[in-house]
Design a protein around this motif. Structure first.
Motif, short mmCIF file in Angstrom:
data_model
loop_
_atom_site.label_atom_id
_atom_site.label_comp_id
_atom_site.label_asym_id
_atom_site.label_seq_id
_atom_site.Cartn_x
_atom_site.Cartn_y
_atom_site.Cartn_z
N GLN A 80 0.82 -1.20 0.00
CA GLN A 80 0.00 0.00 0.00
C GLN A 80 0.86 1.26 0.00
O GLN A 80 2.05 1.22 0.33
CB GLN A 80 -0.93 0.01 1.21
CG GLN A 80 -0.21 0.05 2.55
CD GLN A 80 -1.17 0.01 3.71
OE1 GLN A 80 -2.38 0.16 3.56
NE2 GLN A 80 -0.65 -0.19 4.90
N LEU A 81 0.25 2.34 -0.42
CA LEU A 81 0.90 3.65 -0.39
C LEU A 81 1.09 4.11 1.04
O LEU A 81 0.19 3.97 1.87
CB LEU A 81 0.02 4.64 -1.16
CG LEU A 81 0.42 6.12 -1.12
CD1 LEU A 81 1.67 6.34 -1.94
CD2 LEU A 81 -0.72 6.99 -1.63
N SER A 82 2.27 4.66 1.34
CA SER A 82 2.49 5.20 2.68
C SER A 82 3.18 6.56 2.57
O SER A 82 3.96 6.80 1.65
CB SER A 82 3.32 4.24 3.55
OG SER A 82 4.57 4.00 2.95
N LEU A 83 2.89 7.42 3.51
CA LEU A 83 3.43 8.78 3.54
C LEU A 83 4.43 8.94 4.66
O LEU A 83 4.15 8.58 5.81
CB LEU A 83 2.29 9.79 3.71
CG LEU A 83 2.69 11.25 3.95
CD1 LEU A 83 3.38 11.82 2.71
CD2 LEU A 83 1.47 12.10 4.30
N THR A 109 5.61 3.80 -2.62
CA THR A 109 4.59 3.02 -3.32
C THR A 109 5.01 1.56 -3.45
O THR A 109 6.20 1.26 -3.51
CB THR A 109 4.32 3.59 -4.72
OG1 THR A 109 5.51 3.47 -5.51
CG2 THR A 109 3.91 5.05 -4.65
N PRO A 110 4.04 0.65 -3.54
CA PRO A 110 4.38 -0.76 -3.80
C PRO A 110 4.94 -0.92 -5.21
O PRO A 110 4.55 -0.21 -6.13
CB PRO A 110 3.04 -1.49 -3.66
CG PRO A 110 2.11 -0.52 -3.00
CD PRO A 110 2.59 0.84 -3.36
N GLY A 111 5.87 -1.85 -5.37
CA GLY A 111 6.44 -2.08 -6.69
C GLY A 111 5.81 -3.24 -7.42
O GLY A 111 6.04 -3.42 -8.61
N TYR A 112 4.98 -4.03 -6.70
CA TYR A 112 4.38 -5.19 -7.33
C TYR A 112 3.19 -4.77 -8.18
O TYR A 112 2.40 -3.92 -7.78
CB TYR A 112 3.94 -6.20 -6.26
CG TYR A 112 3.72 -7.59 -6.79
CD1 TYR A 112 4.77 -8.32 -7.34
CD2 TYR A 112 2.46 -8.17 -6.75
CE1 TYR A 112 4.57 -9.60 -7.83
CE2 TYR A 112 2.24 -9.45 -7.24
CZ TYR A 112 3.30 -10.16 -7.77
OH TYR A 112 3.09 -11.42 -8.27
#
Length: 732
Positions: free
Chosen positions: A78-81, A96-99
């Protein structure tokens, strides 16, 4: 760069803050899974003092991967800040996730950001999906820089990786992809060929930046530069001159004039900000006990000095709820409020959390807002046009929500307990409601059918799915009218596993995957006659209805026709609609395998009625019986749905894709190379039975670089061997 020495002003446990949009930088980190994005995020957080030890914030949680599922799977989902402060700037790092299954999270990060850091592993190279993402960013002129990681890995080669980046990202101008620093090597490589890197050589500043002590040190290079370094410096200066607005620079440089380094740096920063120049930097995590990882300060300098502020970002299209364009908005804290929900999560303790990008105005705690959006009704996300009240405003960091006083234009903040707002929705003033144009969301193409594990799970399932849909705009929820199955349309297998795990762990609902049933159709193999007799007598009024019908198949796509050819009142006028109703009901239920019957003409030719015992219900039953008898005589053909499929792949995989489509009973309609070059669109018609798992298979065929879309075209007869298997499975 290298002429500036930024100062970190963050402190562990304190929320980063900004008073003006010019003090903010929103940067998204992208790259394939395992490239080192999360490690780089943690390295920058440590270098700025946002955390006090690698990977951890004061509450003990990790910097960015705070989901328990991420801990178990050892990858970002998941996106994290992660907000940090450097040189008087607030930098919002969006990890951001790379998958590929979590592309929706990546899209959200791109929407919230003003610039992108492409993270490239020196040991793993660049995958096709990252190349396509670069092209997408280029299409909208998003500023980009490249960070090479894992330089301490086996056989890592910075120069070779730079050349790979030039080939993958350079396009028509590979000279715009150029390093600002070169690794400073010392000693001999280890047994595995790993180079020993002690610092970086600043090509413009002629300075060696050492990290051997754990904190960056600067040592001017007094002697002549190494020929390799001197050549790299020349290429960098020429690339900067090409981007400069000063047309005299090249002549002066070629004439041997010594150029002012500060002017070159200014030109470089301007070129980076407008998205035409892409510096390559290097980074390594800090050694044990160190605070600064190699390249962390240099990277923060280019982020704060080269990347644009939100005020320089192209403003998204905004309209009123009735579609009237609004062109008077800008990134102004004093302007009308316009914020967008870029991510929605559920927290078992604080409820729904909404991550917002504030594009205009200022969002304040306990203020009323209007929620508008968002155009994803086809995925189970209802459109919104309601008023809500904003609660506390915070800045997320790990599992900690650090409360802040407001969210100004250009910033990214978190709001709790917005009960109606979902990802993609717009928050604005109730007195001046606005709608921000939705960003492109990938279409989920992998169907996963599920059913509740128990009666207790069934009672909770509906509410849990509603929450899941609100959190994830890439999920499409479908209750199939044809098969009755509850279907989760997902981005891939990892996405499906994540959704099922969240249902279980977050909402306490256990579901079981079941085989997905493709919605087939039945039709008559040939013309036939059927007689339906429904006669019962059990005291009082009985039931009496007899009807005779002729059934004939029609061309594909013709639908259903009902013809009345009764003569002499054999079937009274008031009961003819009853016969048709019974036939239609049986058509919907199917006559052999349980699939709807289509493309037939039913002609009512004769029948009998009783003056007392005939009824609407009796003739409905007789009509259904007649259709079943005719089907038993004629035999049934199964029809399968066919989709128009458009596959976008790099040219190198076109042959592989064409062969695979043929093996799937596909009819290739043509290929069309894209004008941008390097990729081709393959169009084909493909039975949907053959593309249930195509979202997964295409990724494997194209090494993650392919994507496809599908749209229903028609139903057509199945091959007899496959139809026999489908009929046998339906009976079971």
């Amino acid at each position: 760069m290298g002429e500036k020495t930024g100062t970190s002003s963050g402190a562990a446990g304190r929320a980063a803050a900004a008073d003006r949009p010019e003090q903010i930088r929103n940067v998204v980190l992208v790259g394939h899974s395992g490239a080192g994005k999360t490690t780089l995020t943690e390295t920058l957080a440590l270098a700025t003092g946002a955390i006090n030890r690698p990977g951890r914030v004061p509450d003990g949680s990790t910097v960015s991967d705070y989901d328990e599922i991420e801990h178990r799977q050892q990858r970002s989902v998941q996106l994290s800040l992660v907000p940090v402060e450097f040189d008087g700037m607030k930098v919002n790092l969006l990890d951001t996730p790379g998958y590929a299954d979590f592309t929706g999270e990546l899209r959200a990060g791109l929407r919230a950001a003003d610039a992108a850091l492409f993270v490239v592993s020196a040991t793993d190279g660049i995958d096709g999906a990252t190349r396509m993402l670069w092209d997408e960013c280029a299409a909208v002129s998003m500023p980009r820089a490249i960070v090479v990681t894992k330089l301490d890995g086996p056989q890592a080669d910075f120069a070779a990786t730079v050349e790979l980046c030039r080939e993958a990202f350079g396009g028509e101008n590979p000279e715009a992809v150029v390093p600002l620093y070169l690794p400073h090597l010392h000693g001999s490589p280890g047994p595995d060929g790993t180079p020993a890197i002690s610092g970086l050589i600043g090509l413009l500043s002629r300075t060696c930046y050492g990290y051997g002590t754990g904190v960056r040190t600067e040592t001017p290079i007094e002697s002549e530069l190494d020929p390799e370094v001197d050549e790299a410096r020349g290429r960098l200066i020429e690339a900067v001159i090409q981007e400069s607005e000063d047309e005299t620079l090249m002549d002066r440089y070629l004439g041997g004039e010594s150029l002012d380094i500060k002017s070159l740096i200014d030109d470089l920063e301007k070129a980076v900000a407008r998205g035409s120049f892409h510096p390559v930097l290097a980074a390594l995590p800090p050694a044990e006990g160190s605070k600064q990882g190699l390249g962390s300060i240099e990277l923060l300098e280019i982020v704060t000095s080269g990347f644009p502020s939100p005020a320089e970002h192209v403003f998204p299209e905004v309209t009123t709820p009735d579609g009237k364009p609004r062109t008077d908005l800008s990134c102004d804290p004093a302007g009308p409020l316009a914020a967008e929900v870029v991510k929605t999560t559920g927290d078992p303790y604080v409820g729904r959390l909404s991550l917002l990008r504030v594009f205009s105005g200022t969002l304040r705690p306990d203020s009323p807002v209007h929620v508008s959006g968002h155009g994803l009704a086809d995925r189970g996300h209802e459109d919104h046009d309601v008023d809500e009240k904003v609660g506390a405003i915070s800045s997320p960091f790990g599992k900690t929500l650090r409360q802040i006083g407001q969210g100004i234009a250009g910033d990214i903040v978190c709001v709790a307990k917005l009960s109606r707002a979902e990802t993609g929705d717009t928050l604005s003033s109730p007195a001046d409601p606005l709608v921000i144009s939705a960003w492109e969301m990938p279409d989920p193409l992998l169907p996963v059918a599920v059913q509740a594990h128990s009666k207790a799970d069934e009672d909770k399932l509906s509410q849990a799915l509603a929450r899941l849909v609100a959190e994830d705009p890439t999920l499409r929820l479908e209750q199939s009218q044809d098969t009755g199955q509850l279907v989760l349309w997902c981005m891939g297998e990892a996405h499906a596993d994540l959704l099922l795990e969240r249902l279980r762990s977050r909402y306490g609902v256990q579901v079981d995957p079941v085989p997905y049933v493709v919605p087939l159709r039945e039709t008559f193999a040939r013309a036939a006659h059927g007689r339906g007799r429904h006669v019962k007598q059990s005291g009082g009024h009985g039931q009496y209805a007899i009807c005779e019908i002729d059934v004939e198949p029609l061309p594909t796509g013709s639908g259903f026709e009902f013809v009345d050819k009764v003569v002499g009142g054999a079937v009274p006028r008031q009961f003819i609609p009853s016969v048709e109703k019974g036939v239609r009901a049986q058509l919907a239920k199917g006559v052999h395998a349980g699939f709807p019957v289509v493309d037939v003409r039913v002609t009512l030719v004769d029948g009998k009625a009783h003056s007392v015992d005939s009824s609407d219900a009796a003739f409905q039953t007789a009509g259904a019986l007649a259709l079943r008898e005719a089907a038993a005589e004629a035999g049934i053909r199964l029809l399968e749905p066919v989709a128009d499929v458009q596959v976008l792949v790099p040219d190198a995989y076109v042959g592989t894709v064409l062969s695979d489509l043929s093996a799937r009973r596909g009819r290739v309609l043509g290929t069309e190379p894209l004008e941008s070059g390097g990729r081709t669109v393959v169009r084909a018609e493909l039975p949907e039975l053959e593309i249930i798992r195509y979202a997964v298979d295409l990724r494997s065929l194209s090494h993650g670089a392919g994507q496809f879309s599908r749209s229903y075209v028609r139903h057509e007869p199945m091959p007899e061997a496959l139809a026999a298997k489908a009929l046998a499975a339906a009976k079971e």
